[in-house]
Design an enzyme around this catalytic site. Structure first.
Site, short mmCIF file in Angstrom:
data_model
loop_
_atom_site.label_atom_id
_atom_site.label_comp_id
_atom_site.label_asym_id
_atom_site.label_seq_id
_atom_site.Cartn_x
_atom_site.Cartn_y
_atom_site.Cartn_z
N TYR A 1 1.39 5.01 0.68
CA TYR A 1 1.22 5.52 2.05
C TYR A 1 1.55 7.00 2.13
O TYR A 1 2.48 7.47 1.45
CB TYR A 1 2.16 4.79 3.01
N TYR B 1 0.79 -3.19 -3.31
CA TYR B 1 1.96 -2.42 -3.75
C TYR B 1 3.21 -3.29 -3.71
O TYR B 1 3.28 -4.26 -2.95
CB TYR B 1 2.15 -1.16 -2.90
N ARG C 1 2.80 -6.66 -1.73
CA ARG C 1 1.91 -6.83 -0.57
C ARG C 1 0.47 -6.95 -1.06
O ARG C 1 0.01 -6.14 -1.87
CB ARG C 1 1.98 -5.61 0.37
N HIS D 1 -4.06 -4.64 2.35
CA HIS D 1 -4.15 -4.94 3.79
C HIS D 1 -4.36 -3.67 4.59
O HIS D 1 -4.02 -2.57 4.16
CB HIS D 1 -2.89 -5.65 4.27
N HIS E 1 -3.50 -2.34 8.54
CA HIS E 1 -2.79 -2.62 9.80
C HIS E 1 -3.72 -2.34 10.98
O HIS E 1 -4.47 -1.36 10.96
CB HIS E 1 -1.56 -1.72 9.92
#
Lengths: 241, 202
Positions: free
Chosen positions: A107, A146, A156, A159, A161
């Site tokens: 991120y 990740y 995770r 995905h 959000h």
């Protein structure tokens, strides 16, 4: 006076506050159940955001952070679908925001220290407003999975959000979208907070070859259901639906 | 249980620790949307009403500040009208958005809104509601957004507000802001424990 009261939220379908396998909920889950109360105009009304707030590239994560002439690394995809209410009616003119990691699972955030590199051409956020059919679409790069600190070897699944506004503040929802066929979905403690397997399946986008653009990008179809209102349900009954 | 023929609402998932990227990118240095985060400003110079600052923190059940939270507020204008097509009780102030969004500060945990004090609104059955602000909180570790209401101290209408009166008396104070000075109200949210804020299912 508004009479379109929203259907009571099904708290058995939604995740409970405390889900010990997702450790962050340990101290962040209220002990008390939320207090039930009749809806008022405070919940039936909701903020409105017109199409005019949306910039030309807001729904294009491939280009909206890239340097001129450059593009981010990764699998080019399109995500599209409809925002519907529980009565299967389109929810038009509502704001949809989305954010994600880059193709390596990193991120663009000062608190993310994962080994994978930032992509100088990828910001990871976008937004759009649904049209009259409740339809939305955006282009992006498929996010990578990740690892995350949860006490074990937790990863995770890939995905995206989603933040969703309906017509009324009672419909406000934040959730996540997963990708069909990802084996990590069924191992993830955050996915696992959802009580019913069918609920998890609601959050899995399906490969959509009809919308896939040859030699360009793969499409995924993802519909989202927001709370519906009771008056619409009553109308449906009168119409014999 | 959801009734037959009614679809299930999509399940909620946590906003996670990086909610800023999607909901307040400029706050974390991602230059987007002309440099202005959504709903970071609710007012303009012509907004009617008493200017107030609403500020506070979010604390978890271990007494630690939540540094990755996002707070949203939704409220009526100074005359008690919501800027929404659903509110047909009057014409809302065109200089007021009614909606604000603020992340908690990454170091101090403090959120802060510049807004106006809302007017009274009515229940659907016509009973008066005391001035209040709807608040919605998401963060890592919160599986579904937490909704609450901020009421104001020294409001005589609180004594007859149907929602406040339905809250057990020993927890009612968690919904009432503290007045710090003439125009500043503090509303601290406690996620869990003895002083847990009353959250709502409306």
């Amino acid at each position: 006076m508004a009479e379109n009261v929203y259907i009571e939220r099904d708290r058995d379908w939604q995740p409970p506050a405390l889900t010990p396998a997702y450790r962050s909920t340990t101290f962040r889950s209220p002990n008390h159940k939320p207090l039930r109360f009749d809806q008022t105009i405070s919940e039936i009304a909701g903020p409105t955001f017109g199409h005019d707030i949306i910039g030309e590239l807001d729904n294009d994560l491939i280009l909206n952070f890239a340097k001129p002439g450059e593009e981010p690394i990764g699998e080019r995809i399109m995500v599209h679908g409809r925002i519907l209410d529980q009565n299967a009616r389109p929810v038009p003119g509502v704001l949809v925001e989305f954010w994600q990691a880059n193709a390596g699972g990193r991120y663009r955030h000062k608190n993310d220290a994962y080994l994978a590199p930032l992509d100088p051409n990828f910001g990871g956020c976008g937004r759009t407003v649904t049209n009259a059919d409740g339809y939305f679409s955006f282009r992006t790069i498929r996010p990578g999975p990740y690892p995350w600190p949860n006490g074990g070897n937790d990863w995770r699944p890939a995905h995206i959000h989603f933040s969703l506004f309906g017509s009324g503040f009672a419909q406000r929802l934040i959730s996540q979208m997963y990708f069909e066929g990802d084996p990590l979905i069924w191992l993830c403690p955050i996915v696992g907070v959802i009580p019913d397997k069918k609920g998890i399946e609601q959050l899995i986008a399906r490969l959509d070859m009809d919308a896939t653009i040859p030699m360009d990008l793969i499409a995924y179809k993802f519909d989202i259901i927001l709370r519906g209102n009771n008056s619409t349900m009553f109308e449906n009954k009168l119409e014999g639906n | 249980m959801t009734k037959p023929n009614i679809l299930h609402e999509s399940p909620s998932q946590t906003a996670g620790p990086y909610v800023h990227i999607g909901c307040a990118p400029n706050f974390v240095g991602i230059q987007m949307y002309g440099g202005k985060d959504l709903a970071s400003n609710m007012l303009d110079p012509e907004t009617s009403g008493e200017r107030i600052t609403l500020t506070g923190t979010i604390t978890d059940g271990d007494g630690k500040l939540v540094l990755d939270g996002l707070v949203e507020i939704w409220q009526a204008d100074a005359n008690g009208v919501y800027p929404s097509a659903a509110d047909t009780s009057g014409t809302a102030d065109p200089h007021f958005t009614g909606f604000g969004r603020c992340p908690t500060n990454l170091d101090t945990g403090i959120y802060q809104f510049q807004t106006i004090k809302p007017g009274q609104t009515k229940m659907r059955d016509g009973r008066a509601q005391a001035p209040h602000i709807t608040m919605w909180i998401v963060a890592r570790g919160i599986n579904i957004g937490l909704q609450t209401r901020v009421y104001f101290p020294d409001e005589s209408a609180n004594a007859t507000d149907p929602l406040l009166q339905s809250v057990p008396e020993d927890r009612r104070h968690t919904l009432i802001a503290h007045k710090l000075d003439d125009q500043t109200y503090q509303f601290n949210i406690v996620l869990q424990g003895d002083e847990e804020t009353v959250f709502l299912d409306i």
